[in-house]
Design a protein around this motif. Structure first.
Motif, PDB file in Angstrom:
ATOM      1  N   THR A   1      30.753  53.656  34.531  1.00 18.31           N
ATOM      2  CA  THR A   1      31.525  54.627  34.520  1.00 18.31           C
ATOM      3  C   THR A   1      32.596  54.594  35.805  1.00 18.31           C
ATOM      4  N   ARG A   2      33.915  55.026  35.622  1.00 17.64           N
ATOM      5  CA  ARG A   2      34.575  54.774  36.555  1.00 17.64           C
ATOM      6  C   ARG A   2      35.258  55.912  37.283  1.00 17.64           C
ATOM      7  N   GLY A   3      34.909  56.183  38.558  1.00 16.32           N
ATOM      8  CA  GLY A   3      35.185  57.044  39.387  1.00 16.32           C
ATOM      9  C   GLY A   3      36.624  57.755  39.292  1.00 16.32           C
ATOM     10  N   GLU A   4      37.021  58.841  39.833  1.00 19.96           N
ATOM     11  CA  GLU A   4      38.268  59.320  39.646  1.00 19.96           C
ATOM     12  C   GLU A   4      39.546  58.410  40.367  1.00 19.96           C
ATOM     13  N   ASN A   5      38.868  57.834  41.577  1.00 25.66           N
ATOM     14  CA  ASN A   5      39.829  57.302  42.398  1.00 25.66           C
ATOM     15  C   ASN A   5      39.815  55.473  42.208  1.00 25.66           C
ATOM     16  N   ASP A   6      38.673  55.217  41.320  1.00 22.82           N
ATOM     17  CA  ASP A   6      38.420  53.799  41.113  1.00 22.82           C
ATOM     18  C   ASP A   6      39.515  53.139  40.357  1.00 22.82           C
ATOM     19  N   PRO A   7      39.996  51.798  40.506  1.00 17.45           N
ATOM     20  CA  PRO A   7      40.849  51.109  39.779  1.00 17.45           C
ATOM     21  C   PRO A   7      40.477  50.907  38.145  1.00 17.45           C
ATOM     22  N   ILE A   8      41.246  50.954  37.261  1.00 21.50           N
ATOM     23  CA  ILE A   8      41.085  50.451  36.007  1.00 21.50           C
ATOM     24  C   ILE A   8      40.581  49.027  35.810  1.00 21.50           C
ATOM     25  N   ARG A   9      39.368  48.845  35.126  1.00 18.09           N
ATOM     26  CA  ARG A   9      39.097  47.343  35.098  1.00 18.09           C
ATOM     27  C   ARG A   9      39.424  46.557  34.059  1.00 18.09           C
ATOM     28  N   VAL A  10      40.264  45.599  34.282  1.00 14.69           N
ATOM     29  CA  VAL A  10      41.234  45.051  33.216  1.00 14.69           C
ATOM     30  C   VAL A  10      40.654  43.731  33.020  1.00 14.69           C
ATOM     31  N   GLY A  11      40.333  43.053  31.677  1.00 13.87           N
ATOM     32  CA  GLY A  11      40.032  41.736  31.480  1.00 13.87           C
ATOM     33  C   GLY A  11      41.132  40.969  30.757  1.00 13.87           C
ATOM     34  N   VAL A  12      41.573  40.024  31.382  1.00 13.77           N
ATOM     35  CA  VAL A  12      42.526  39.210  31.067  1.00 13.77           C
ATOM     36  C   VAL A  12      41.992  38.212  29.950  1.00 13.77           C
ATOM     37  N   LEU A  13      42.559  38.198  28.559  1.00 13.02           N
ATOM     38  CA  LEU A  13      42.294  36.761  27.828  1.00 13.02           C
ATOM     39  C   LEU A  13      43.484  36.053  27.787  1.00 13.02           C
ATOM     40  N   GLY A  14      43.227  34.721  28.005  1.00 14.88           N
ATOM     41  CA  GLY A  14      44.388  33.850  27.909  1.00 14.88           C
ATOM     42  C   GLY A  14      44.644  33.478  29.479  1.00 14.88           C
TER      43      GLY A  14
END
Ligand SMILES: NC(=O)C1=CN([C@@H]2O[C@H](COP(=O)(O)OP(=O)(O)OC[C@H]3O[C@@H](n4cnc5c(N)ncnc54)[C@H](OP(=O)(O)O)[C@@H]3O)[C@@H](O)[C@H]2O)C=CC1
Ligand SMILES: O=C(O)C1=N[C@H](C(=O)O)C[C@H](O)C1
Length: 254
Positions: free
Chosen positions: A2-15
């Motif tokens: 779970t992400r806290g309100e101020n945590d950054p969005i966790r992004v996975g990059v494919l390619g």
């Protein structure tokens, strides 16, 4: 995870090692509200996404692998922002089926993430109902695998729809003999011509003709950074847009 309100969005990059993926990793890294949780290329495994707790995946891979990636993402509750080309109506229907059991998930597919390209398509649709004849020329770098470009195919589909709604028939021309391919490929009754040259990035011209005049709408991506603001908006917006969205125009307030 779970992400806290101020945590950054966790992004996975494919390619992640490709021409676009490299830029996406840079752009996400530079955005204070986002973080690269996983950067995966053809030698990586999709399970890295779940191990890293990615919330959104950004896919710039290849048309032949993108559906497998999206099946994995939807099955594992990961939102997706997709720039990879090759989406037919059949593929979009399959995706809607995959999303049905996950009503909270969003998938955004954009044939082109550059603001100017989205505007060019918008202007072309506006013009389409007033001109008898239209042709598209798309010009790209010579490492591009697909032709015509996803952008040109999407533009042709939008123009075709606008012309049908306006009751316009495809404009006639006098060609009675031609070499195969000389008049381009027909997409939704619109002729599309594809040019591939080293030195180019991504360019599109939509040419309209009527007696005594022509109108040309042209967009040039001179650098792949042009796609990044659209990708970042997509990552932020897809979290609050459940279901399938096709086209950045539906996300931007245009
Ligand atoms: N919507 C938009 O705005 C834009 C869309 N595009 C589209 O994005 C796609 C990618 O373009 P581009 O970056 O130029 O292409 P590249 O060929 O430079 O990059 C694709 C990358 O994906 C990797 N890859 C292949 N299979 C997998 C897999 N199963 N999992 C993870 N990575 C994989 C490739 O690795 P390997 O080389 O080892 O196979 C390569 O590094 C194309 O379809 C293109 O048309 C491009 C620009 C803008
Ligand atoms: O392969 C590319 O480079 C691009 N692909 C997309 C397309 O096919 O339309 C978007 C942009 O034109 C760059």
């Amino acid at each position: 995870m779970t992400r806290g309100e101020n945590d950054p969005i966790r992004v996975g990059v494919l390619g992640a090692h490709g021409q676009m993926g490299t830029q996406v990793v840079k752009a996400v890294t530079a955005a204070p509200d986002l973080t690269v949780a996983a950067a995966i290329d053809s030698d990586g495994a999709l399970s890295e996404l779940t191990d890293a707790g990615a919330e959104v995946v950004v896919d710039f891979t290849r048309p032949n692998v993108v559906m497998d990636n999206l099946r994995f993402a939807t099955e594992h509750g990961i939102h997706a922002v997709v720039g990879t080309t090759g989406f037919t109506e059949e593929r979009l229907d399959t995706l809607r089926e995959w999303l049905r059991p996950h009503p909270e998930l969003g998938v955004l597919i954009a044939p082109n993430f550059a603001l100017g390209a989205v505007l060019a398509m918008r202007f072309a649709v506006q013009a389409a109902r007033y001109y008898e004849s239209v042709e598209i020329v798309e010009l790209h770098h010579n490492r591009k695998a697909d032709a015509p470009s996803g952008t040109a195919a999407h533009t042709a589909a939008l123009i075709g729809q606008a012309r049908r709604e306006a009751g316009l028939k495809p404009g006639a021309d006098a060609t009675t003999s031609e070499l195969d391919g000389a008049r381009g490929a027909l997409v939704e009754d619109v002729r599309v011509h594809s040019v591939r040259l080293p030195g180019l990035v991504a360019h599109e011209e939509i040419l309209f003709g009527a007696p005594g005049e022509t109108l040309t709408v042209r967009h040039d991506s001179l650098d792949r950074v042009s796609f990044m603001p659209g990708v970042l908006v997509g990552v932020r917006e897809v979290l609050r847009r459940p279901g399938l969205t096709v086209g950045l125009e539906n996300v931007l307030d245009l």
